[in-house]
Write an enzyme that holds these catalytic residues in place. Structure first.
Site, PDB file in Angstrom:
ATOM      1  N   SER A  83       0.643  -1.030  -0.105  1.00 32.91           N
ATOM      2  CA  SER A  83      -0.442  -0.391  -0.290  1.00 32.91           C
ATOM      3  C   SER A  83       0.718   1.244   0.151  1.00 32.91           C
ATOM      4  O   SER A  83      -0.192   2.993  -0.038  1.00 32.91           O
ATOM      5  CB  SER A  83      -0.774   0.181   1.516  1.00 32.91           C
ATOM      6  OG  SER A  83      -2.234  -0.429   1.410  1.00 32.91           O
ATOM      7  N   LYS A  86       0.877   3.582  -3.016  1.00 37.59           N
ATOM      8  CA  LYS A  86      -0.673   4.527  -3.167  1.00 37.59           C
ATOM      9  C   LYS A  86       0.059   6.126  -3.194  1.00 37.59           C
ATOM     10  O   LYS A  86      -0.563   6.481  -3.632  1.00 37.59           O
ATOM     11  CB  LYS A  86      -2.111   3.853  -2.343  1.00 37.59           C
ATOM     12  CG  LYS A  86      -2.218   2.686  -2.498  1.00 37.59           C
ATOM     13  CD  LYS A  86      -3.022   1.936  -1.166  1.00 37.59           C
ATOM     14  CE  LYS A  86      -3.232   1.232  -1.488  1.00 37.59           C
ATOM     15  NZ  LYS A  86      -4.111   0.568   0.016  1.00 37.59           N
ATOM     16  N   TYR A 209      -2.315  -2.546 -10.504  1.00 37.27           N
ATOM     17  CA  TYR A 209      -2.313  -2.293  -9.359  1.00 37.27           C
ATOM     18  C   TYR A 209      -1.607  -3.275  -8.470  1.00 37.27           C
ATOM     19  O   TYR A 209      -1.242  -2.830  -7.804  1.00 37.27           O
ATOM     20  CB  TYR A 209      -3.817  -2.205  -8.919  1.00 37.27           C
ATOM     21  CG  TYR A 209      -4.262  -2.119  -7.419  1.00 37.27           C
ATOM     22  CD1 TYR A 209      -3.429  -0.817  -6.429  1.00 37.27           C
ATOM     23  CD2 TYR A 209      -4.440  -3.591  -6.837  1.00 37.27           C
ATOM     24  CE1 TYR A 209      -3.704  -0.662  -4.945  1.00 37.27           C
ATOM     25  CE2 TYR A 209      -4.434  -2.927  -5.290  1.00 37.27           C
ATOM     26  CZ  TYR A 209      -3.577  -2.773  -5.185  1.00 37.27           C
ATOM     27  OH  TYR A 209      -4.315  -2.089  -3.225  1.00 37.27           O
ATOM     28  N   TYR A 261      -5.347   3.766   7.357  1.00 34.89           N
ATOM     29  CA  TYR A 261      -6.453   3.611   7.239  1.00 34.89           C
ATOM     30  C   TYR A 261      -7.546   4.426   8.169  1.00 34.89           C
ATOM     31  O   TYR A 261      -7.554   5.486   8.494  1.00 34.89           O
ATOM     32  CB  TYR A 261      -6.402   1.998   7.547  1.00 34.89           C
ATOM     33  CG  TYR A 261      -5.606   1.410   6.380  1.00 34.89           C
ATOM     34  CD1 TYR A 261      -5.448   2.025   4.718  1.00 34.89           C
ATOM     35  CD2 TYR A 261      -4.223   1.054   6.449  1.00 34.89           C
ATOM     36  CE1 TYR A 261      -4.445   1.455   4.468  1.00 34.89           C
ATOM     37  CE2 TYR A 261      -3.627  -0.388   6.311  1.00 34.89           C
ATOM     38  CZ  TYR A 261      -3.391   0.095   4.332  1.00 34.89           C
ATOM     39  OH  TYR A 261      -2.225  -0.014   3.610  1.00 34.89           O
ATOM     40  N   VAL A 279       0.877  -3.688   4.012  1.00 35.25           N
ATOM     41  CA  VAL A 279       0.672  -5.091   4.985  1.00 35.25           C
ATOM     42  C   VAL A 279       1.619  -5.505   4.507  1.00 35.25           C
ATOM     43  O   VAL A 279       2.003  -6.480   5.831  1.00 35.25           O
ATOM     44  CB  VAL A 279       0.143  -5.848   4.039  1.00 35.25           C
ATOM     45  CG1 VAL A 279      -1.269  -5.266   4.734  1.00 35.25           C
ATOM     46  CG2 VAL A 279      -0.232  -5.805   2.903  1.00 35.25           C
TER      47      VAL A 279
HETATM   48  N1  GLN Z   1      -1.492  -5.012  -1.811  1.00 37.45           N
HETATM   49  C1  GLN Z   1      -2.515  -5.053  -1.052  1.00 37.45           C
HETATM   50  C2  GLN Z   1      -3.546  -5.367  -1.339  1.00 37.45           C
HETATM   51  O1  GLN Z   1      -4.360  -4.293  -2.082  1.00 37.45           O
HETATM   52  C3  GLN Z   1      -2.270  -3.943  -0.495  1.00 37.45           C
HETATM   53  C4  GLN Z   1      -3.000  -3.826   0.453  1.00 37.45           C
HETATM   54  C5  GLN Z   1      -1.813  -2.839   2.132  1.00 37.45           C
HETATM   55  O2  GLN Z   1      -0.849  -2.851   2.178  1.00 37.45           O
HETATM   56  N2  GLN Z   1      -2.858  -2.760   3.061  1.00 37.45           N
HETATM   57  O3  GLN Z   1      -4.726  -6.029  -0.440  1.00 37.45           O
END
Ligand code: GLN
Length: 349
Positions: A83, A86, A209, A261, A279
């Protein structure tokens, strides 16, 4: 967006500097020492390949806006960016097209719900709310410059490499593992499409993505990427301008509201810095004008944020004086405050 009247008003930069290098080194060592024994949290396993991570990995890197690096522990261990990508893809899209289109399509407000929430989309009439949750990030990836999925991928790979100051490779194992198990993200993309909020073919966009999430970085890389946003969009190690000052500012604002988040408010309250977690266990936290902290430790809390990373960053934010909301009174010693308010009958008129 609020109606404001900022046209023509000069944007002053954040001021201040990190403490001297030996002090930063001392504190980074202290943070590592303090938290390396913490074994709370669990390693993400909803992407099967991530479950193979070593629970004990722990690296901390501070990158300053002069290009200096202070690091300790596993700062060279590669992990998939997840993430954290992003934030940087959002910055690239804003830099290419301005924040208006993406602001209208994706927004900047917190959903208050987990990063992969489908309900958040439904509750908001198909509006993803912000680019740091999966729905908003998938809609953002769809806006990346490039006519085809391959061209979009090229834009992302080149852009993230400029943030890091080196070419980044995809972890094919993680990419395949996530691609085989990401039906939830596929569903989110289809749902976005059903609301007219996905600019592209859902399968292709989710593939780009997923690939962007599989790029391998280290704690050192994410610190440098963050320091680029702290340095008005110029990578302080390579000296290359990656995005504009305005885009850096806007990206940091989005991170402050959404980077952790549904825990973003709590993070801002305790740590006081814009940040982004992933994550696989990375967190990058940015102190505008000063630098960034990259941490890596795989075990996560219930919201998907690295436990040791959170603790180390909280410690360093305090001790390095980075919290954006912490001020000390200027001239306090010159004007002593009254010891207490006199009772009404003691007042002299
Ligand atoms: N690739 C992971 C997903 O889309 C990224 C999520 C994350 O790092 N919170 O679920």
């Amino acid at each position: 967006m609020f109606e404001t009247d900022t046209e023509g008003i000069r944007q002053e930069a954040a001021t201040g500097a990190l403490p001297a290098r030996d002090r930063v080194e001392q504190l980074v060592r202290a943070a590592h020492e303090r938290y390396r024994g913490v074994d709370a949290g669990s390693v993400a396993d909803y992407i099967p390949a991530l479950a193979e991570a070593d629970h004990g990995w722990f690296g901390i890197c501070v990158a300053d806006t002069a290009g200096g690096l202070v690091e300790i522990g596993d700062t060279g261990v590669p992990f998939s960016i997840q993430s954290i990508s992003k934030a940087f893809v959002y910055a690239l899209v804003c830099d290419a097209f301005g924040h208006e289109r993406i602001g209208e399509l994706v927004g900047v407000d917190n959903t208050g719900l987990p990063f992969n929430s489908v309900i958040a989309l439904e509750l908001n009439g198909g509006h993803p709310m912000n680019p740091m949750v999966n729905a908003g990030a998938i809609a953002t990836t769809a806006l990346v410059a490039g006519e085809t999925a391959d061209a979009k991928w090229e834009t992302i790979a080149r852009g993230l490499a400029r943030f890091a100051g080196r070419a980044l490779e995809v972890d094919d194992r993680v990419f395949t593992s996530e691609s085989e198990t990401n039906s939830r993200n596929q569903a989110i993309a289809r749902l976005l499409q059903s609301y007219g909020r996905l600019d592209g073919e859902p399968g292709e966009i989710v593939e780009v993505y997923t690939r962007q999430c599989s790029l391998l970085v280290t704690a050192r890389d994410i610190a440098i990427m963050g320091a680029t946003l702290a340095d008005g969009g110029v990578n302080p190690v390579t000296g290359e301008r990656v995005v504009s000052e305005e885009v850096s500012r806007d990206t940091l604002a989005v991170l402050a509201a959404n980077g952790l988040y549904e825990r973003s408010g709590e993070w801002l309250f305790q740590i006081g810095l814009p940040a982004k977690s992933g994550v696989s266990g990375g967190i990058v936290s940015i102190a505008p004008g000063k630098g960034a902290i990259g941490t890596f430790a795989p075990p996560l809390d219930a919201a998907g944020n690295s436990v040791r990373g959170e603790r180390a960053t909280a410690y360093l934010s305090r001790t390095l004086g980075l919290n954006l909301f912490a001020s000390a009174a200027v001239g306090a010693s010159a004007v002593p405050a009254p010891a207490s308010t006199p009772a009404p009958d003691e007042r002299t008129v």
